[in-house]
Design a protein around this motif. Structure first.
Motif, mmCIF file in Angstrom:
data_model
loop_
_atom_site.group_PDB
_atom_site.id
_atom_site.type_symbol
_atom_site.label_atom_id
_atom_site.label_comp_id
_atom_site.label_asym_id
_atom_site.label_seq_id
_atom_site.Cartn_x
_atom_site.Cartn_y
_atom_site.Cartn_z
ATOM 1 N N GLN A 1 0.841 -1.193 0.000
ATOM 2 C CA GLN A 1 0.000 0.000 0.000
ATOM 3 C C GLN A 1 0.878 1.245 0.000
ATOM 4 N N VAL A 2 0.527 2.184 -0.832
ATOM 5 C CA VAL A 2 1.283 3.422 -0.938
ATOM 6 C C VAL A 2 0.871 4.351 0.188
ATOM 7 N N GLN A 3 1.849 4.853 0.928
ATOM 8 C CA GLN A 3 1.527 5.737 2.037
ATOM 9 C C GLN A 3 2.542 6.846 2.204
ATOM 10 N N LEU A 4 2.048 8.011 2.576
ATOM 11 C CA LEU A 4 2.873 9.126 3.021
ATOM 12 C C LEU A 4 2.315 9.551 4.369
ATOM 13 N N VAL A 5 3.146 9.575 5.388
ATOM 14 C CA VAL A 5 2.677 9.885 6.732
ATOM 15 C C VAL A 5 3.498 11.032 7.296
ATOM 16 N N GLU A 6 2.830 12.168 7.509
ATOM 17 C CA GLU A 6 3.489 13.347 8.067
ATOM 18 C C GLU A 6 3.450 13.314 9.594
ATOM 19 N N SER A 7 4.427 13.957 10.192
ATOM 20 C CA SER A 7 4.457 14.122 11.646
ATOM 21 C C SER A 7 5.274 15.362 11.973
ATOM 22 N N GLY A 8 5.187 15.780 13.238
ATOM 23 C CA GLY A 8 5.997 16.896 13.689
ATOM 24 C C GLY A 8 5.274 18.217 13.824
ATOM 25 N N GLY A 9 4.015 18.248 13.440
ATOM 26 C CA GLY A 9 3.258 19.481 13.595
ATOM 27 C C GLY A 9 2.951 19.769 15.047
ATOM 28 N N GLY A 10 2.419 20.966 15.294
ATOM 29 C CA GLY A 10 2.067 21.335 16.655
ATOM 30 C C GLY A 10 1.845 22.812 16.798
ATOM 31 N N LEU A 11 1.809 23.247 18.042
ATOM 32 C CA LEU A 11 1.605 24.652 18.376
ATOM 33 C C LEU A 11 2.938 25.270 18.775
ATOM 34 N N VAL A 12 3.263 26.403 18.170
ATOM 35 C CA VAL A 12 4.528 27.066 18.454
ATOM 36 C C VAL A 12 4.286 28.571 18.474
ATOM 37 N N GLN A 13 5.114 29.291 19.218
ATOM 38 C CA GLN A 13 4.973 30.742 19.271
ATOM 39 C C GLN A 13 5.632 31.411 18.073
ATOM 40 N N ASP A 14 5.191 32.602 17.820
ATOM 41 C CA ASP A 14 5.780 33.430 16.765
ATOM 42 C C ASP A 14 7.293 33.463 16.934
ATOM 43 N N GLY A 15 8.023 33.170 15.839
ATOM 44 C CA GLY A 15 9.477 33.147 15.890
ATOM 45 C C GLY A 15 10.077 31.801 16.219
ATOM 46 N N GLY A 16 9.230 30.841 16.552
ATOM 47 C CA GLY A 16 9.699 29.511 16.918
ATOM 48 C C GLY A 16 10.027 28.637 15.717
ATOM 49 N N SER A 17 10.373 27.392 16.024
ATOM 50 C CA SER A 17 10.770 26.435 14.985
ATOM 51 C C SER A 17 10.056 25.106 15.157
#
Length: 128
Positions: A1-17
């Motif tokens: 099965q073909v899959q692309l799975v993203e991760s690493g998103g979230g809430l960050v303050q202005d200027g963050g990484s």
């Protein structure tokens, strides 16, 4: 099965990484350029960055140039998006996508029609 799975998103303050990752199945990833797109509420999906199969060709949207960096690890079937100096206007769902070609074409790399596999997306929220 073909899959692309993203991760690493979230809430960050202005200027963050944040660093996003996209893990792909071998069939999806091998020999293909990989891109990142984003879609904010009420807006159309927009191109963010793309990297060729070898990593030698990279394009960025003007809005993220100098702040974001795309990279890939072909041994791990993973593409990354390092996002620095984040702004509230970067808030969106971020999607990775597999380009139909190994090298993104100069005149069309930003178009969604050049990508035939998409992940489910990861939310990035930048607070002011």
């Amino acid at each position: 099965q073909v899959q692309l799975v993203e991760s690493g998103g979230g809430l960050v303050q202005d200027g963050g990484s944040l660093r996003l990752s996209c893990a792909a199945s071998g069939r999806t990833f091998s020999g293909r350029a990989m891109g990142w797109f984003r879609q904010a509420p009420g807006k159309e999906r927009e191109f963010v960055a793309v990297i060729s199969w070898t990593g030698s060709t990279i394009y960025y949207a003007d809005s993220v140039l100098g702040r974001f960096a795309i990279s890939r690890d072909n041994a791990k079937n993973t593409v990354y998006l390092q996002m620095n100096s984040l702004k509230p206007e970067d808030t969106a769902v971020y999607y990775c996508a597999a380009n139909k070609n190994g090298v993104p074409y100069r005149g069309s790399y930003y178009s969604g029609i050049m990508y035939d596999y998409w992940g489910q997306g990861t939310q990035v929220t930048v607070s002011s």
